[in-house]
Design a protein around this motif. Structure first.
Motif, PDB file in Angstrom:
ATOM      1  N   THR A 186       0.905  -1.192   0.098  1.00 23.40           N
ATOM      2  CA  THR A 186       0.065   0.015  -0.032  1.00 23.40           C
ATOM      3  C   THR A 186       0.772   1.268   0.176  1.00 23.40           C
ATOM      4  O   THR A 186       0.514   2.215  -0.606  1.00 23.40           O
ATOM      5  CB  THR A 186      -0.873  -0.144   1.143  1.00 23.40           C
ATOM      6  OG1 THR A 186      -1.633  -1.357   1.160  1.00 23.40           O
ATOM      7  CG2 THR A 186      -1.772   1.324   0.996  1.00 23.40           C
ATOM      8  N   GLY A 187       2.114   1.299   0.680  1.00 28.29           N
ATOM      9  CA  GLY A 187       2.789   2.443   0.702  1.00 28.29           C
ATOM     10  C   GLY A 187       3.974   2.709  -0.426  1.00 28.29           C
ATOM     11  O   GLY A 187       4.037   3.307  -1.043  1.00 28.29           O
ATOM     12  N   ILE A 188       4.603   1.335  -0.663  1.00 23.38           N
ATOM     13  CA  ILE A 188       5.673   1.507  -1.541  1.00 23.38           C
ATOM     14  C   ILE A 188       5.454   1.660  -3.209  1.00 23.38           C
ATOM     15  O   ILE A 188       5.988   2.326  -3.646  1.00 23.38           O
ATOM     16  CB  ILE A 188       6.781   0.461  -1.378  1.00 23.38           C
ATOM     17  CG1 ILE A 188       6.048  -0.997  -1.813  1.00 23.38           C
ATOM     18  CG2 ILE A 188       7.176   0.446   0.048  1.00 23.38           C
ATOM     19  CD1 ILE A 188       6.964  -2.259  -1.794  1.00 23.38           C
ATOM     20  N   ASN A 189       4.326   1.099  -3.548  1.00 21.89           N
ATOM     21  CA  ASN A 189       3.813   1.561  -4.723  1.00 21.89           C
ATOM     22  C   ASN A 189       3.504   2.774  -5.279  1.00 21.89           C
ATOM     23  O   ASN A 189       3.973   3.371  -6.374  1.00 21.89           O
ATOM     24  CB  ASN A 189       2.787   0.286  -5.297  1.00 21.89           C
ATOM     25  CG  ASN A 189       3.229  -1.253  -5.563  1.00 21.89           C
ATOM     26  OD1 ASN A 189       4.190  -1.456  -6.208  1.00 21.89           O
ATOM     27  ND2 ASN A 189       2.765  -2.034  -4.498  1.00 21.89           N
ATOM     28  N   PRO A 190       2.822   3.477  -4.421  1.00 25.62           N
ATOM     29  CA  PRO A 190       2.290   5.038  -4.846  1.00 25.62           C
ATOM     30  C   PRO A 190       3.645   5.894  -4.658  1.00 25.62           C
ATOM     31  O   PRO A 190       3.761   6.772  -5.348  1.00 25.62           O
ATOM     32  CB  PRO A 190       1.264   5.221  -3.867  1.00 25.62           C
ATOM     33  CG  PRO A 190       1.275   4.032  -2.995  1.00 25.62           C
ATOM     34  CD  PRO A 190       1.744   3.094  -3.328  1.00 25.62           C
ATOM     35  N   TYR A 191       4.488   5.273  -3.631  1.00 22.12           N
ATOM     36  CA  TYR A 191       5.662   5.833  -3.279  1.00 22.12           C
ATOM     37  C   TYR A 191       6.615   6.167  -4.546  1.00 22.12           C
ATOM     38  O   TYR A 191       7.040   7.357  -4.993  1.00 22.12           O
ATOM     39  CB  TYR A 191       6.326   5.308  -1.957  1.00 22.12           C
ATOM     40  CG  TYR A 191       7.426   6.399  -1.374  1.00 22.12           C
ATOM     41  CD1 TYR A 191       7.058   7.160  -0.387  1.00 22.12           C
ATOM     42  CD2 TYR A 191       8.591   6.309  -1.767  1.00 22.12           C
ATOM     43  CE1 TYR A 191       7.877   7.923   0.359  1.00 22.12           C
ATOM     44  CE2 TYR A 191       9.582   7.130  -1.183  1.00 22.12           C
ATOM     45  CZ  TYR A 191       9.343   8.029  -0.313  1.00 22.12           C
ATOM     46  OH  TYR A 191      10.381   8.719   0.488  1.00 22.12           O
ATOM     47  N   VAL A 192       6.728   4.875  -4.959  1.00 20.94           N
ATOM     48  CA  VAL A 192       7.477   4.791  -6.123  1.00 20.94           C
ATOM     49  C   VAL A 192       7.068   5.565  -7.459  1.00 20.94           C
ATOM     50  O   VAL A 192       7.562   6.369  -8.290  1.00 20.94           O
ATOM     51  CB  VAL A 192       7.917   3.306  -6.633  1.00 20.94           C
ATOM     52  CG1 VAL A 192       8.512   3.186  -8.119  1.00 20.94           C
ATOM     53  CG2 VAL A 192       8.730   2.591  -5.693  1.00 20.94           C
ATOM     54  N   THR A 193       5.680   5.640  -7.461  1.00 19.23           N
ATOM     55  CA  THR A 193       4.898   6.433  -8.638  1.00 19.23           C
ATOM     56  C   THR A 193       5.121   7.807  -8.592  1.00 19.23           C
ATOM     57  O   THR A 193       5.312   8.705  -9.377  1.00 19.23           O
ATOM     58  CB  THR A 193       3.564   5.894  -8.596  1.00 19.23           C
ATOM     59  OG1 THR A 193       3.449   4.391  -8.814  1.00 19.23           O
ATOM     60  CG2 THR A 193       2.846   6.523  -9.608  1.00 19.23           C
ATOM     61  N   ILE A 194       4.944   8.119  -7.357  1.00 15.70           N
ATOM     62  CA  ILE A 194       5.041   9.622  -6.934  1.00 15.70           C
ATOM     63  C   ILE A 194       6.582  10.178  -7.105  1.00 15.70           C
ATOM     64  O   ILE A 194       6.645  11.447  -7.464  1.00 15.70           O
ATOM     65  CB  ILE A 194       4.673   9.807  -5.568  1.00 15.70           C
ATOM     66  CG1 ILE A 194       2.885   9.767  -5.577  1.00 15.70           C
ATOM     67  CG2 ILE A 194       4.712  11.356  -5.199  1.00 15.70           C
ATOM     68  CD1 ILE A 194       2.454   9.493  -4.481  1.00 15.70           C
ATOM     69  N   CYS A 195       7.378   9.497  -6.680  1.00 12.13           N
ATOM     70  CA  CYS A 195       8.978   9.894  -6.535  1.00 12.13           C
ATOM     71  C   CYS A 195       9.243  10.180  -8.014  1.00 12.13           C
ATOM     72  O   CYS A 195      10.273   9.484  -8.489  1.00 12.13           O
ATOM     73  CB  CYS A 195       9.773   9.045  -6.006  1.00 12.13           C
ATOM     74  SG  CYS A 195       9.434   8.897  -4.065  1.00 12.13           S
ATOM     75  N   GLY A 196       8.950  11.150  -8.733  1.00 18.44           N
ATOM     76  CA  GLY A 196       9.282  11.582 -10.042  1.00 18.44           C
ATOM     77  C   GLY A 196       8.296  11.744 -11.005  1.00 18.44           C
ATOM     78  O   GLY A 196       7.094  11.590 -10.450  1.00 18.44           O
ATOM     79  N   PRO A 197       8.578  12.009 -12.280  1.00 12.80           N
ATOM     80  CA  PRO A 197       7.682  12.253 -13.346  1.00 12.80           C
ATOM     81  C   PRO A 197       6.848  11.075 -13.521  1.00 12.80           C
ATOM     82  O   PRO A 197       7.047   9.878 -13.482  1.00 12.80           O
ATOM     83  CB  PRO A 197       8.598  12.608 -14.488  1.00 12.80           C
ATOM     84  CG  PRO A 197       9.875  13.016 -14.114  1.00 12.80           C
ATOM     85  CD  PRO A 197      10.068  12.099 -12.819  1.00 12.80           C
ATOM     86  N   LEU A 198       5.543  11.321 -13.429  1.00 12.02           N
ATOM     87  CA  LEU A 198       4.418  10.147 -13.787  1.00 12.02           C
ATOM     88  C   LEU A 198       4.782   9.227 -15.218  1.00 12.02           C
ATOM     89  O   LEU A 198       4.470   8.152 -15.036  1.00 12.02           O
ATOM     90  CB  LEU A 198       2.959  10.686 -13.672  1.00 12.02           C
ATOM     91  CG  LEU A 198       1.962   9.586 -13.752  1.00 12.02           C
ATOM     92  CD1 LEU A 198       2.048   8.722 -12.381  1.00 12.02           C
ATOM     93  CD2 LEU A 198       0.642  10.420 -13.700  1.00 12.02           C
ATOM     94  N   GLU A 199       5.170   9.963 -16.055  1.00 21.34           N
ATOM     95  CA  GLU A 199       5.436   9.339 -17.276  1.00 21.34           C
ATOM     96  C   GLU A 199       6.604   8.511 -17.344  1.00 21.34           C
ATOM     97  O   GLU A 199       6.862   7.675 -18.381  1.00 21.34           O
ATOM     98  CB  GLU A 199       5.615  10.593 -18.667  1.00 21.34           C
ATOM     99  CG  GLU A 199       6.812  11.394 -18.384  1.00 21.34           C
ATOM    100  CD  GLU A 199       6.606  12.662 -17.546  1.00 21.34           C
ATOM    101  OE1 GLU A 199       7.437  13.615 -17.468  1.00 21.34           O
ATOM    102  OE2 GLU A 199       5.403  12.706 -16.924  1.00 21.34           O
ATOM    103  N   LYS A 200       7.321   8.579 -16.206  1.00 20.94           N
ATOM    104  CA  LYS A 200       8.408   7.698 -16.198  1.00 20.94           C
ATOM    105  C   LYS A 200       8.151   6.533 -14.760  1.00 20.94           C
ATOM    106  O   LYS A 200       9.006   5.815 -14.622  1.00 20.94           O
ATOM    107  CB  LYS A 200       9.975   8.361 -15.814  1.00 20.94           C
ATOM    108  CG  LYS A 200      10.440   9.375 -16.938  1.00 20.94           C
ATOM    109  CD  LYS A 200      10.590   8.702 -18.055  1.00 20.94           C
ATOM    110  CE  LYS A 200      11.238   9.805 -19.167  1.00 20.94           C
ATOM    111  NZ  LYS A 200      11.456   9.145 -20.398  1.00 20.94           N
TER     112      LYS A 200
END
Length: 415
Positions: free
Chosen positions: A123-137
């Motif tokens: 629940t925490g790490i997947n959105p965390y990785v998605t948010i840490c930087g540009p969404l297109e990457k």
């Protein structure tokens, strides 16, 4: 460049967490044939090991989102790792009860507790990785995390096979490997406690200025809605993710048992087939996503998975088992692309949507258990044959067809 450097260290920490998740789930895969032989279980019953782990996503996915919202990402990771460590130590207790069926049920309890920790982590790490930087990457970052996850997925069974012989399992020998695994996870929790892990927020969760006009308009429309149920692309994506987690888990969990039925000398080494395919796919995907949009890349790899699933079903068993590597290769890009396409432009609903996506990871329980019972149905009189396995693997086909639909058009519905 500055933003990339800002998030580099947190992403390295999260990469180690992905490794722990892969190791835990990988151990479950090798335990399916071990428990089946120890307690004389049917195929359907033996796959309850995976159901006990992934059912925690269904029960605790939403509460996990509340926990993260209340105490933040870092404290949530610490709690999750401690729970997973406790689950590993409970495996020792179940191993000591191997002389009765109670040991099997205790193993299910231990798997469920480990699943609770896994739920909070996911629940925490997947959105965390998605948010840490540009969404297109985002999908590229997910691919990098996947390399760590899949490396651990096949190391888990190999590690456990050093202590337990799959052909003649003595489950009491599991005390040492599960004790080591529990200790390592607890040590990682201690390390993370002393390391900086900044809190991050998705665009639209706060009132920060968004420069892109079209993106700003999309976020404003999302924030004007009242619930996550008003986003059709999110709901359709949740179904796709449900099916994906199921078809990703199934070959990883069943390949050792499949190899054992074929009659190979060392079934445990076949646990590496799927992860090697996925790791190779992750490396290729990083470059593919440089030149191809995420939805098109997802469609391409879904088609590849469809072809590979048909080969698994129709080729001679001794060759079909190697097509599991092709399935792993095709799976590599799906997780990151599905997350990125599904939670795109959700604004203040990003965290609730992430909780929903974690809940649907229960597909990792449903699809393998359904496969196990299909296997019981198609099984001829006498022992299970490789042909029985291949007939049951037809369950892959409708799942990949739906993922292909979402990649081509489903992700745009309602936007």
């Amino acid at each position: 460049m500055k933003q990339t450097q800002q998030y580099l260290f947190p992403l390295i920490i999260i990469a180690f967490v992905f490794f722990i998740i892969g190791f835990g789930v990988g151990i479950n895969g090798i335990m399916v044939p071990i428990l089946e032989g120890t307690f004389s279980l049917s195929k359907g019953m033996s796959y309850l090991v995976l159901a006990s782990t992934f059912s925690a996503f269904l029960m605790f996915g939403i509460p996990a989102g509340w926990v993260i919202k209340r105490i933040g990402y870092k404290k949530s990771l610490l709690v999750a790792l401690c729970i997973m460590s406790a689950g590993m130590f409970l495996f020792i207790l179940s191993a000591r009860m191997s002389t009765s069926i109670a040991g099997f049920y205790m193993f299910l309890v231990a798997s469920f507790i480990g699943g609770i920790g896994n739920t909070l982590l996911q629940t925490g790490i997947n959105p965390y990785v998605t948010i840490c930087g540009p969404l297109e990457k985002a999908a590229q970052r997910m691919c990098m995390m996947g390399i760590m996850n899949q490396s651990a997925w096949f190391l888990g069974p190999i590690f456990l096979s050093l202590f337990i012989d799959i052909k003649n399992p003595i489950i009491a020998n599991a005390n040492i490997p599960f004790g080591i695994a529990g200790g390592v996870i607890a040590l990682l929790a201690v390390c993370i406690y002393f390391l900086p892990l900044p809190e991050v927020k998705a665009e639209g969760e706060t009132d920060e200025q968004i420069e892109d006009v079209n993106h700003k308009e999309a976020i404003a429309k999302a924030n004007a809605k009242t619930s996550i149920w008003e986003f059709p692309h999110l709901l359709l994506g949740a179904v796709a993710l449900f099916l994906y987690v199921g078809v990703e888990t199934l070959p990883m969990a069943s390949v050792i048992d499949f190899a054992n039925v074929i009659g190979v000398d060392d079934p445990a080494r076949y646990s590496a087939i799927g992860p090697i395919g996925m790791i190779t796919g992750y490396v290729v995907s990083i470059f593919v996503l440089q030149v191809m949009r995420q939805n098109r890349a997802l469609a391409l790899f879904a088609l590849l998975a469809l072809v590979m699933s048909l080969l698994v079903v129709f080729l001679p068993a001794a060759r079909a088992i190697y097509c599991v590597a092709g399935l792993g290769f095709a799976h590599s890009i799906m997780w990151g692309c599905l997350w990125a396409l599904t939670i795109n432009n959700l604004g203040k609903f990003t965290k609730p949507a992430s909780s929903l996506l974690v809940v649907v990871m229960v597909g990792g329980a449903v699809i393998p258990v359904l496969f196990g019972f299909i296997l019981d149905i198609v099984k001829r009189v006498g022992p299970v044959t490789p042909c029985d396995y291949q007939e049951a693997y037809i369950i892959f086909v409708p799942c990949y067809l739906y993922i292909l639909f979402y990649a081509l058009s489903g992700h745009r519905i309602g936007r």
